[in-house]
Design an enzyme around this catalytic site. Structure first.
Site, mmCIF file in Angstrom:
data_model
loop_
_atom_site.group_PDB
_atom_site.id
_atom_site.type_symbol
_atom_site.label_atom_id
_atom_site.label_comp_id
_atom_site.label_asym_id
_atom_site.label_seq_id
_atom_site.Cartn_x
_atom_site.Cartn_y
_atom_site.Cartn_z
ATOM 1 C CB SER A 100 2.441 14.463 -18.399
ATOM 2 O OG SER A 100 1.112 14.698 -17.500
ATOM 3 C CE1 TYR B 125 3.855 19.511 -17.872
ATOM 4 C CE2 TYR B 125 1.710 18.681 -18.239
ATOM 5 C CZ TYR B 125 2.766 18.697 -18.038
ATOM 6 O OH TYR B 125 3.367 17.540 -16.627
ATOM 7 C CE LYS C 93 7.062 17.812 -18.356
ATOM 8 N NZ LYS C 93 8.304 17.708 -17.513
HETATM 9 N N1 UFG Z 1 -10.630 20.121 -9.319
HETATM 10 C C1 UFG Z 1 -11.663 20.411 -8.918
HETATM 11 N N2 UFG Z 1 -11.533 21.551 -8.418
HETATM 12 C C2 UFG Z 1 -10.703 22.254 -7.667
HETATM 13 C C3 UFG Z 1 -9.471 21.779 -8.631
HETATM 14 C C4 UFG Z 1 -9.459 20.444 -9.415
HETATM 15 O O1 UFG Z 1 -13.011 19.715 -9.028
HETATM 16 O O2 UFG Z 1 -10.864 22.991 -7.145
HETATM 17 C C5 UFG Z 1 -10.800 18.458 -10.508
HETATM 18 C C6 UFG Z 1 -10.395 19.292 -12.124
HETATM 19 O O3 UFG Z 1 -11.165 19.719 -12.817
HETATM 20 C C7 UFG Z 1 -10.299 17.432 -12.205
HETATM 21 C C8 UFG Z 1 -9.412 16.755 -11.234
HETATM 22 O O4 UFG Z 1 -9.786 17.707 -9.543
HETATM 23 O O5 UFG Z 1 -11.080 16.706 -12.240
HETATM 24 C C9 UFG Z 1 -7.665 16.703 -11.557
HETATM 25 O O6 UFG Z 1 -7.561 18.429 -11.345
HETATM 26 P P1 UFG Z 1 -5.444 18.492 -10.891
HETATM 27 O O7 UFG Z 1 -5.907 20.018 -11.546
HETATM 28 O O8 UFG Z 1 -5.927 18.649 -9.280
HETATM 29 O O9 UFG Z 1 -4.824 17.887 -11.640
HETATM 30 P P2 UFG Z 1 -5.708 17.278 -13.300
HETATM 31 O O10 UFG Z 1 -6.090 15.912 -13.348
HETATM 32 O O11 UFG Z 1 -6.539 18.350 -14.160
HETATM 33 O O12 UFG Z 1 -4.018 17.415 -13.879
HETATM 34 C C10 UFG Z 1 -2.548 16.952 -13.585
HETATM 35 C C11 UFG Z 1 -1.751 17.337 -13.465
HETATM 36 C C12 UFG Z 1 -1.411 17.791 -14.862
HETATM 37 C C13 UFG Z 1 -1.475 16.699 -16.034
HETATM 38 C C14 UFG Z 1 -2.330 15.685 -15.567
HETATM 39 C C15 UFG Z 1 -2.138 14.254 -16.069
HETATM 40 O O13 UFG Z 1 -1.518 19.014 -12.883
HETATM 41 O O14 UFG Z 1 -0.105 18.229 -14.740
HETATM 42 O O15 UFG Z 1 -2.716 15.196 -14.084
HETATM 43 O O16 UFG Z 1 -3.527 13.675 -15.829
HETATM 44 F F1 UFG Z 1 -1.163 16.375 -16.993
#
Ligand code: UFG
Length: 324
Positions: free
Chosen positions: A117, A141, A145
Site C-alpha cells: 500500500s 496498517y 504492510k
Molecule cells: N475524504 C473526505 N471525505 C470523506 C471521505 C474521505 O474528504 O467522506 C478524504 C480523505 O480525508 C482523504 C481522501 O478523501 O483526503 C481519500 O480518503 P480515503 O479514505 O478514500 O483514502 P486514504 O487516502 O485515506 O487511504 C487510502 C486507503 C488506505 C491506504 C491509503 C494509501 O483507504 O488503505 O489510501 O495512500 F493505505
C-alpha cells in the site's frame, strides 16, 4: 501447461477483479478467503473457506491444486481500525503472512505477488512519490504492510522466492456491477452514502497546502490494478526477481475534484460541506509510476470519470430509488 494461481482474499473487491484478470490472461485461479469481508457471490472458481493462519490447510491447497504461485491480498485495510486494534492488524497482516510463507516454503511454491500500500510512505514531501522515497508509515496498517514487504524480501534472500510487492494507491471503480466495492470506508463510496441519505458529503479539511485546499490522491481503476498483478506475474519468470512497484495513475485529483466528478456523473447537485481535517491524512500522495511503466510495460488505461461512473452504476437498488 496452464498456470494455476492461489488468490488469498479472492472473494473481496480487489481480489475478485484479480481472479478475472488472471482468467483473461489464460491462467486458472483458486480462491482462499475467510469471508470476513469477502462475498462468496463474487467467486466462480474453486474456493476454500479458511483463514490463511491455517498453515496445514494452505499447504494442502497448494499441493492439491498444483499451485504455481500466490497472489496475497487477504488482509485488514482500515487505517482508523488499525489505530484502535494494532494487535489484530499485526496478527492478520504479519503473522498470517508468516504462515503463508511457511506453507509456500514447505510446498516449494516460489512465486508471490503481495498486496502492499501507499500507506507505507506516510507523509510524503514530493509532488510524486517514487519507490525509493523513505518509508515512514504513520499508522499500524501502513506499518504491517511495510513489515510484510521486509519479511518477503528476507525470505526471498534466504530461499530464492521470487516476488513483486505492489503498493496500491487509491482504488476505485468496478469492472462489473457484481464486483463493486461493498466497503463504505473510502471517499467515493462515502460520497454515495451521503447522497443516499439525502445529505451533503463532507470534505475532511479545506486548508491543506494543495491548490484547492483539499487533499490530493492518485486514484486507480480496480481493473487497471488487477491487470498490474498479471503484468507483475510475468516478471516473476526471471530467477531472482524481487520487485516493489507503485500502482497508480501518476496523476493527482483533489477531494473536491472527485466530488465534482460524482456530481457530473450522477447528475445530482452537490454542495459539499467542509469539515475538520481527518487526523493523520497526508495532504498529497501521488505515485511516480516510472518504474512500473518501464519494467512491466504496464500503465493505467482508465480515468477518473470511468472509475466514478462504473462505481455509480454498481450502486445497490436502494440508492437508485433516491436518484432523481
Ligand atoms: N475524504 C473526505 N471525505 C470523506 C471521505 C474521505 O474528504 O467522506 C478524504 C480523505 O480525508 C482523504 C481522501 O478523501 O483526503 C481519500 O480518503 P480515503 O479514505 O478514500 O483514502 P486514504 O487516502 O485515506 O487511504 C487510502 C486507503 C488506505 C491506504 C491509503 C494509501 O483507504 O488503505 O489510501 O495512500 F493505505
Amino acid at each position: 501447461m496452464t498456470e494455476t494461481w492461489l488468490v488469498t482474499g479472492g472473494a473481496g473487491y480487489i481480489g475478485a477483479h484479480v481472479v478475472r484478470s488472471l482468467q483473461a490472461a489464460g491462467a486458472e485461479a483458486v480462491v482462499i478467503d475467510d469471508l470476513s469481508t469477502g462475498d462468496l457471490r463474487r467467486v466462480e472458481v474453486p474456493f476454500v473457506q479458511a483463514d490463511i493462519a491455517d498453515c496445514e490447510l494452505v499447504a494442502d491447497t497448494l499441493r492439491r491444486h498444483r499451485i504455481t504461485g500466490v497472489v496475497h491480498l487477504a488482509a485488514d485495510k482500515q487505517v482508523e481500525e488499525s489505530m484502535r486494534e494494532p494487535l489484530t492488524y499485526y496478527r492478520r497482516n504479519v503473522v498470517n503472512l508468516m504462515q503463508l510463507l511457511t506453507a509456500m516454503a514447505q510446498c516449494e511454491v516460489d512465486k508471490l505477488v503481495f498486496s502492499s500500500s501507499a500507506a507505507v510512505y506516510g507523509m510524503v514531501d514530493s509532488a510524486q512519490v517514487r519507490e525509493d522515497h523513505p518509508t515512514r508509515p504513520i499508522n499500524p496498517y501502513g506499518e504491517t504492510k511495510l513489515v510484510g514487504e521486509w519479511l518477503i524480501r528476507d525470505q526471498a534472500r534466504a530461499t530464492g522466492l521470487r516476488y513483486a510487492a505492489l503498493r496500491y494507491f487509491n482504488v476505485a471503480g468496478t469492472a462489473a456491477p457484481e464486483l463493486g466495492d461493498l466497503g463504505r470506508t473510502n471517499l467515493v463510496p462515502m460520497v454515495f452514502d451521503a447522497l443516499a441519505r439525502g445529505e451533503q458529503p463532507v470534505i475532511f479539511g479545506g486548508q491543506h497546502p494543495t491548490p484547492d485546499g483539499t487533499c490530493v490522491r492518485d486514484f486507480i481503476h480496480v481493473q487497471d490494478l488487477a491487470d498490474a498483478h498479471v503484468a507483475a506475474i510475468a516478471a516473476l519468470d526471471e530467477p531472482g526477481a524481487g520487485h516493489v512497484f507503485n500502482v497508480g495513475c501518476g496523476r493527482g485529483y483533489s477531494v473536491r475534484e472527485v466530488i465534482e466528478m460524482v456530481a457530473e456523473v450522477s447528475g445530482r447537485g452537490i454542495t459539499p460541506r467542509v469539515g475538520a481535517a481527518r487526523p493523520g491524512d497526508p495532504a498529497m500522495v501521488v505515485a511516480d509510476t516510472t518504474h512500473i511503466n518501464a519494467t512491466l510495460g504496464w500503465r493505467a488505461r482508465h480515468d477518473l470519470r470511468e472509475m466514478v461512473n462504473s462505481a455509480w452504476r454498481a450502486q445497490p437498488r436502494q440508492l437508485s430509488a433516491v436518484r432523481t
